[in-house]
Design an enzyme around this catalytic site. Structure first.
Site, mmCIF file in Angstrom:
data_model
loop_
_atom_site.group_PDB
_atom_site.id
_atom_site.type_symbol
_atom_site.label_atom_id
_atom_site.label_comp_id
_atom_site.label_asym_id
_atom_site.label_seq_id
_atom_site.Cartn_x
_atom_site.Cartn_y
_atom_site.Cartn_z
ATOM 1 C CG ASN A 77 26.297 8.724 -0.818
ATOM 2 O OD1 ASN A 77 26.707 10.185 -0.352
ATOM 3 N ND2 ASN A 77 26.912 7.748 -0.354
ATOM 4 C CB ALA A 121 31.232 8.377 0.001
ATOM 5 C CD GLN A 122 27.699 7.004 -6.852
ATOM 6 O OE1 GLN A 122 27.826 7.989 -7.664
ATOM 7 N NE2 GLN A 122 26.657 6.320 -7.810
ATOM 8 C CB SER A 123 30.226 2.128 -2.150
ATOM 9 O OG SER A 123 28.978 1.956 -1.772
ATOM 10 C CB VAL A 124 25.821 1.063 -5.495
ATOM 11 C CG1 VAL A 124 25.787 0.038 -6.792
ATOM 12 C CG2 VAL A 124 26.597 0.144 -4.718
ATOM 13 C CG HIS A 166 22.297 4.115 -4.425
ATOM 14 N ND1 HIS A 166 23.257 4.402 -5.083
ATOM 15 C CD2 HIS A 166 22.714 4.661 -2.401
ATOM 16 C CE1 HIS A 166 24.210 4.204 -4.289
ATOM 17 N NE2 HIS A 166 24.176 4.577 -3.287
ATOM 18 C CG ASP A 172 21.907 0.186 3.417
ATOM 19 O OD1 ASP A 172 22.316 -0.037 3.408
ATOM 20 O OD2 ASP A 172 21.943 1.317 2.602
ATOM 21 C CG HIS A 202 21.819 6.525 1.295
ATOM 22 N ND1 HIS A 202 21.991 5.302 1.423
ATOM 23 C CD2 HIS A 202 22.919 6.692 0.248
ATOM 24 C CE1 HIS A 202 23.728 4.854 1.198
ATOM 25 N NE2 HIS A 202 23.426 5.602 0.380
#
Length: 163
Positions: free
Chosen positions: A136, A142-145, A149, A80, A151
């Site tokens: 997420n 709070a999924q920003s992409v 994925h 990350d 983490h």
């Protein structure tokens, strides 16, 4: 797969301790650089629809650099860029799936594979005392992409509850 990870260790692909000199892991409300804000903007921009290439699809295509820890025909593992723990890497499928809530029975084998790869990479990263796997999903998650994925965070005692 263990042999591939062992070769990766031998070649320096997988280095213990994700942080480089001068780099810090940051844990703040909402995550580094306002991850919650990024998630809201991504949802508002319609990124969930999957019409635009994501940063992760660009990493898979090698048009954006990343520190790759592992790769096979189904997934890619890389560090990350904004670590929230001393060890923080992402496991992504090569086939774009926007959200975990969009998976179906046809994805069962792939999802299991992602978890096995996460566990093996965590082992190679020296996370014998434990780690956390986070997915997420959507704006409230709070999924920003909008490319599925996992983490994987470890290397220190993690708090609970997470958010």
């Amino acid at each position: 797969m263990a042999a591939v990870l062992a070769r990766g260790l031998a070649r320096g692909w997988v280095a213990r301790g994700a942080l480089r000199a001068g780099q810090q892991c940051v844990s703040t409300a909402g995550g580094q650089d306002g991850e919650v804000g990024k998630a809201r903007r991504a949802a508002a921009a319609g990124e969930e629809a999957g019409k635009q290439p994501t940063i992760f699809s660009k990493i898979i295509a090698r048009s954006v650099p990343a520190t790759v820890l592992y790769e096979d025909d189904k997934c890619l593992v890389f560090r990350d860029v904004a670590p929230q723990a001393p060890v923080h890497f992402l496991v992504i499928p090569k086939r774009p799936i926007p959200r975990i809530s969009h998976v179906g029975p046809q994805d069962t084998e792939l999802l299991g594979h992602l978890l096995v790869v996460a566990a093996r990479t965590a082992q190679a990263e020296g996370l014998a005392d434990g780690y956390r796997v986070v997915i997420n999903d959507g704006k409230h998650g709070a999924q920003s992409v909008y490319h599925l994925h996992l983490h994987v965070l470890g290397g220190r005692q993690l708090g609970w509850p997470p958010g």
